[in-house]
Design an enzyme around this catalytic site. Sequence first.
Site, PDB file in Angstrom:
ATOM      1  N   SER A   1      40.392  18.332  14.652  1.00 38.64           N
ATOM      2  CA  SER A   1      39.408  18.644  13.603  1.00 38.64           C
ATOM      3  C   SER A   1      39.317  20.123  13.239  1.00 38.64           C
ATOM      4  CB  SER A   1      38.030  18.149  14.018  1.00 38.64           C
ATOM      5  OG  SER A   1      37.985  16.759  13.884  1.00 38.64           O
TER       6      SER A   1
ATOM      7  N   LYS B   1      40.360  21.042   9.859  1.00 38.98           N
ATOM      8  CA  LYS B   1      39.459  20.763   8.721  1.00 38.98           C
ATOM      9  C   LYS B   1      38.991  22.062   8.060  1.00 38.98           C
ATOM     10  CE  LYS B   1      37.775  16.213  10.323  1.00 38.98           C
ATOM     11  NZ  LYS B   1      38.404  15.732  11.515  1.00 38.98           N
TER      12      LYS B   1
ATOM     13  N   TYR C   1      46.326  14.002   6.175  1.00 34.19           N
ATOM     14  CA  TYR C   1      45.238  14.220   7.137  1.00 34.19           C
ATOM     15  C   TYR C   1      45.745  14.130   8.579  1.00 34.19           C
ATOM     16  CZ  TYR C   1      41.119  13.294   9.968  1.00 34.19           C
ATOM     17  OH  TYR C   1      40.177  13.344  10.968  1.00 34.19           O
TER      18      TYR C   1
ATOM     19  N   TYR D   1      29.849  18.648  14.985  1.00 33.34           N
ATOM     20  CA  TYR D   1      29.412  17.277  14.666  1.00 33.34           C
ATOM     21  C   TYR D   1      27.934  17.095  14.945  1.00 33.34           C
ATOM     22  CZ  TYR D   1      34.357  17.165  14.990  1.00 33.34           C
ATOM     23  OH  TYR D   1      35.653  17.485  14.837  1.00 33.34           O
TER      24      TYR D   1
ATOM     25  N   VAL E   1      39.303  17.291  18.953  1.00 32.39           N
ATOM     26  CA  VAL E   1      39.464  16.445  20.147  1.00 32.39           C
ATOM     27  C   VAL E   1      40.718  16.782  20.953  1.00 32.39           C
ATOM     28  CG1 VAL E   1      38.041  14.506  19.372  1.00 32.39           C
ATOM     29  CG2 VAL E   1      40.483  14.531  18.837  1.00 32.39           C
TER      30      VAL E   1
HETATM   31  O1  DON Z   1      40.785  11.819  12.944  1.00 32.87           O
HETATM   32  C1  DON Z   1      40.597  11.925  14.141  1.00 32.87           C
HETATM   33  O2  DON Z   1      39.911  11.135  14.767  1.00 32.87           O
HETATM   34  C2  DON Z   1      41.202  13.124  14.855  1.00 32.87           C
HETATM   35  N1  DON Z   1      42.494  13.415  14.337  1.00 32.87           N
HETATM   36  C3  DON Z   1      40.366  14.347  14.696  1.00 32.87           C
HETATM   37  C4  DON Z   1      38.942  14.148  15.170  1.00 32.87           C
HETATM   38  C5  DON Z   1      38.399  15.295  15.919  1.00 32.87           C
HETATM   39  O3  DON Z   1      39.035  16.244  16.294  1.00 32.87           O
HETATM   40  C6  DON Z   1      36.992  15.169  16.254  1.00 32.87           C
HETATM   41  N2  DON Z   1      36.673  16.275  17.146  1.00 32.87           N
HETATM   42  N3  DON Z   1      36.019  16.611  17.928  1.00 32.87           N
END
Ligand code: DON
Length: 305
Positions: free
Chosen positions: A61, A64, A189, A241, A259
């Site tokens: 993320s 982003k 994405y 978040y 993540v």
């Molecule tokens: O889309 C997803 O679920 C992951 N590629 C990215 C989500 C993420 O990093 C949430 N973070 N804490």
Amino acid sequence: MDNLLERIVEDNRSLTKEGKVATYIPELAKGNGNALGICVMTKDKEIFQAGDFETQFTMQSISKIVSLMYAIKYTGMDEVFKKVSVEPTAYGFNSIVNLEVKNYNKPLNPMINAGAIAVASMLKGATSDEKFENVLSFMRKICNNEEIKLNEKVYLSEKRTGHRNRSLAHFMKSTKVLEGHVEDILDVYFKLCSVEVTCKDIASIGAMLALDGLLWHNDERIIEPHIAKMVKAIMMTCGMYDASGEYAVKVGIPSKSGVGGGILATVPNKMGIGVVGPALDEKGNSIAGIEVLDQLSKELNLSIF
Ligand code: DON
């Protein structure tokens, strides 16, 4: 500063045992949950690193922020914010509930998956490959690192298993937030989430934001100051978040987690910070990474409040 960072990493290392590496993307389950490292890049062009700072991890993320800056710069502020709001959410990063019941189907902010997928649909480029390459080049330029590349295994793993993101995207296609081919948009994405970096790379993005849009390594302007300010405000309110409020109170530094275990932090007019610690808490944030930033913020009085 080197000693301070080493001490903070060691003070918090045992916390890595209390978290878990992400497993919902199968390839991420192979990450090293014991790792903990940090890089700080200051306004005065000093760089300090400690712990497992050489650990490579995928941005997830954290990408982003980069795609948001790229979209605002090349697609335009009005276009982007026609499709995505800037309101924090009390739901998890991959929640679908707000898309239906809140905000007339517009994703709440660009730091959650729905918002970032909408941003991915608006990136400049004739094909999905070109859109990805454009943002990757932009990232390499900010980080002054041409070696930054896609982790193909993580990308394919996420593409194979990303059913929740597919459902968010198809929902947004049905409500006309997304234009274009859903699978192509998701491909951009997924690839952006799977770009592999180190603490230094994300610290240099944080340093550029701290300098209101000037590249840390050569002072070249890459984004306008008002864009940098806006991105920092979005990071502060939405970057962690549904833990963003608690994090603002505790740490008080605009930050964005992923993540893969990274946290990018930016202290306005002072420094960029990159932390890695792949063991996560239940909200998907690095469990020891947050505590490292908390201790650093308190010891150096970095809170913006
Ligand atoms: O889309 C997803 O679920 C992951 N590629 C990215 C989500 C993420 O990093 C949430 N973070 N804490």
